[in-house]
Design an enzyme around this catalytic site. Structure first.
Site, PDB file in Angstrom:
ATOM      1  N   ASN A  31      -7.062 -25.754  22.367  1.00 55.68           N
ATOM      2  CA  ASN A  31      -6.229 -27.082  22.124  1.00 55.68           C
ATOM      3  C   ASN A  31      -4.996 -26.368  22.026  1.00 55.68           C
ATOM      4  OD1 ASN A  31      -5.864 -25.127  20.232  1.00 55.68           O
ATOM      5  ND2 ASN A  31      -6.320 -26.781  18.324  1.00 55.68           N
ATOM      6  N   TYR A 141      -7.306 -16.322   4.756  1.00 54.45           N
ATOM      7  CA  TYR A 141      -7.319 -15.859   6.604  1.00 54.45           C
ATOM      8  C   TYR A 141      -9.076 -15.214   6.038  1.00 54.45           C
ATOM      9  CZ  TYR A 141      -7.680 -13.287  11.016  1.00 54.45           C
ATOM     10  OH  TYR A 141      -8.308 -13.145  12.185  1.00 54.45           O
ATOM     11  N   PHE A 169      -8.650  -4.141  13.708  1.00 55.84           N
ATOM     12  CA  PHE A 169      -7.727  -3.489  12.155  1.00 55.84           C
ATOM     13  C   PHE A 169      -6.056  -4.235  13.256  1.00 55.84           C
ATOM     14  CE2 PHE A 169      -9.025  -1.088   9.432  1.00 55.84           C
ATOM     15  CZ  PHE A 169     -10.666  -0.869   9.385  1.00 55.84           C
TER      16      PHE A 169
HETATM   17  N1  UFG Z   1       5.961  -5.003   8.881  1.00 57.92           N
HETATM   18  C1  UFG Z   1       6.975  -4.699   8.741  1.00 57.92           C
HETATM   19  N2  UFG Z   1       7.839  -5.811   9.399  1.00 57.92           N
HETATM   20  C2  UFG Z   1       7.709  -6.911  10.296  1.00 57.92           C
HETATM   21  C3  UFG Z   1       6.285  -7.164  10.526  1.00 57.92           C
HETATM   22  C4  UFG Z   1       5.445  -6.740  10.151  1.00 57.92           C
HETATM   23  O1  UFG Z   1       7.667  -4.559   8.194  1.00 57.92           O
HETATM   24  O2  UFG Z   1       8.497  -8.006  10.792  1.00 57.92           O
HETATM   25  C5  UFG Z   1       4.960  -4.298   8.156  1.00 57.92           C
HETATM   26  C6  UFG Z   1       3.961  -4.591   7.172  1.00 57.92           C
HETATM   27  O3  UFG Z   1       4.054  -4.355   6.385  1.00 57.92           O
HETATM   28  C7  UFG Z   1       2.903  -4.269   7.522  1.00 57.92           C
HETATM   29  C8  UFG Z   1       2.686  -2.876   9.281  1.00 57.92           C
HETATM   30  O4  UFG Z   1       4.009  -3.845   9.167  1.00 57.92           O
HETATM   31  O5  UFG Z   1       2.761  -3.034   6.438  1.00 57.92           O
HETATM   32  C9  UFG Z   1       1.616  -4.576  10.079  1.00 57.92           C
HETATM   33  O6  UFG Z   1       1.910  -5.664   9.881  1.00 57.92           O
HETATM   34  P1  UFG Z   1       0.970  -6.685  10.960  1.00 57.92           P
HETATM   35  O7  UFG Z   1       1.650  -8.038  10.718  1.00 57.92           O
HETATM   36  O8  UFG Z   1       1.720  -5.870  12.099  1.00 57.92           O
HETATM   37  O9  UFG Z   1       0.265  -6.498  10.789  1.00 57.92           O
HETATM   38  P2  UFG Z   1      -1.036  -6.851   8.988  1.00 57.92           P
HETATM   39  O10 UFG Z   1      -1.389  -5.371   9.110  1.00 57.92           O
HETATM   40  O11 UFG Z   1      -0.691  -7.096   8.407  1.00 57.92           O
HETATM   41  O12 UFG Z   1      -2.553  -7.521  10.209  1.00 57.92           O
HETATM   42  C10 UFG Z   1      -3.165  -7.391  10.610  1.00 57.92           C
HETATM   43  C11 UFG Z   1      -3.428  -8.545  11.452  1.00 57.92           C
HETATM   44  C12 UFG Z   1      -4.415  -9.673  10.968  1.00 57.92           C
HETATM   45  C13 UFG Z   1      -5.472  -8.931  10.015  1.00 57.92           C
HETATM   46  C14 UFG Z   1      -5.230  -8.272   9.375  1.00 57.92           C
HETATM   47  C15 UFG Z   1      -5.707  -6.930   8.214  1.00 57.92           C
HETATM   48  O13 UFG Z   1      -2.573  -9.050  12.700  1.00 57.92           O
HETATM   49  O14 UFG Z   1      -4.680 -10.566  11.725  1.00 57.92           O
HETATM   50  O15 UFG Z   1      -4.469  -6.844  10.180  1.00 57.92           O
HETATM   51  O16 UFG Z   1      -5.584  -6.746   7.190  1.00 57.92           O
HETATM   52  F1  UFG Z   1      -5.690 -10.082   8.938  1.00 57.92           F
END
Ligand code: UFG
Length: 327
Positions: A31, A141, A169
């Site tokens: 979409n 989510y 992951f």
């Molecule tokens: N982080 C920062 N600064 C940023 C972005 C991220 O310090 O600008 C840190 C986050 O706090 C985290 C790590 O980098 O510790 C990874 O963060 P991401 O946002 O890249 O990824 P997430 O682990 O939060 O999320 C991923 C997927 C989600 C999924 C999740 C599962 O993107 O879709 O893993 O827990 F749900």
């Protein structure tokens, strides 16, 4: 023909590319709410603009094309947003998928590869996390993705619909020829955010929390390269086409990297000193998430081959292309 929902998005578009290269006929359904029409146009694949929330949109696709199997990426995927707007997430991710599955069954299409997530596990009770780890998501989510997994089990029992659920992951990297890559607006993920700061986007990279109980105080994640990740989708599709039963697999590397290590890899690849600041913890971030990926090796013979450095390199190439293009 293989239907790829969400084929205009980050991970979906990489799957479209690999399927096309493998000689498969591919149809994208999207979409374009978060994916980009330019992406599918650049890939040169047939696409239908439609919304899974409208059963008639997806029904028309199955009426018009002979779909053998579906790879289902279409979803909203921002954890923070899902906490603020649960209706939007359940409506899109759960109701949309329910419509898709219903139409599939009615058209006797009974094979689907589904993008699930480590977020279905919630706060880890042991690490690395295998597929039998309890699933107790801590945000809407993750709840939407777990709900879909449960619906898929019920559809298997009732209608014989076979699904492979791939629990991702942390996905990173881009197509190694620079044709496509990660393009979210707004961007929330670690690697692109560090690289945007390197490109002088005006934003300083914000590191969320350096007081976790980990080796350097920052969160540990398992970064899986998008190219390796998509290889697993191709194998999952083949597994279903060969008559494989409903199954679930973690997609990760079994290796954890801290935010500081990822940041260092970005400085190393770019050759730049990247501006950053330490900020408070981001709500809902578990300290450590690492996959036990042995099941995918045992059943698919799948093993990721790229290292974090490779993912950062392809992400960096792409980020520069994207920035120049959007100038
Ligand atoms: N982080 C920062 N600064 C940023 C972005 C991220 O310090 O600008 C840190 C986050 O706090 C985290 C790590 O980098 O510790 C990874 O963060 P991401 O946002 O890249 O990824 P997430 O682990 O939060 O999320 C991923 C997927 C989600 C999924 C999740 C599962 O993107 O879709 O893993 O827990 F749900």
């Amino acid at each position: 023909m293989i239907l790829v929902t969400g084929g205009a998005g980050y991970i979906g578009s990489h799957c479209v590319l690999k399927l096309k290269e493998a000689g498969e006929k591919v149809l994208v359904f999207d979409n374009f709410s978060t994916g980009h029409i330019e992406t599918v146009q650049n890939l040169g694949v047939e696409f239908v603009k439609g919304d899974l929330k409208n059963p008639s949109d997806i029904n028309a696709v199955f009426d018009d094309y002979k779909i053998d199997a579906v790879v289902h990426f279409a979803a909203f995927s921002q954890v923070g947003e899902s906490v603020k707007e649960p209706y939007k997430y359940f409506q899109n991710n759960v109701c949309g998928t329910l419509n898709l599955l219903d139409v599939m069954v009615k058209h006797d299409c009974k094979k689907i590869v589904f993008s699930s997530t480590a977020a279905t596990y919630g706060e880890p009770v042991y690490t690395p996390i295998d597929e039998n780890h309890p699933q107790k998501p801590i945000n809407p989510y993750g709840e939407t993705k777990l709900t879909v997994e449960m619906i898929m089990d019920d559809f298997d029992k009732a209608y014989g619909l076979k699904s492979v659920r791939l629990r991702y992951f942390n996905v990173a990297g881009a197509d190694e020829s620079g044709r496509i890559g990660e393009w979210h607006e707004p961007e929330t993920h670690l690697v692109p955010n560090v690289l945007k700061a390197a490109l002088g986007s005006g934003q300083v990279f914000k590191l969320f929390g350096d007081d976790y109980d980990t080796k350097d105080g920052t969160c540990v994640r398992d970064y899986i390269d998008v190219n390796d990740l998509i290889d697993a989708h191709i194998l999952a599709l083949k597994y279903l086409q060969d008559g494989g039963d409903t199954n679930v697999f973690n997609l990760g590397t079994k290796t954890g990297s801290t935010v500081k290590e990822v940041f260092a890899a970005c400085e190393n690849v770019t050759g730049m000193k990247i501006p950053y600041e330490i900020c408070p913890r981001r709500e809902g971030d578990p300290a450590i998430l690492v996959a036990d990926n042995t099941k995918a090796l045992e059943i698919f013979g799948w093993q990721p081959s790229r290292k974090l450095q490779n993912s950062v390199q392809s992400a960096w190439n792409w980020e520069q292309i994207l920035t120049n293009r959007n100038k």
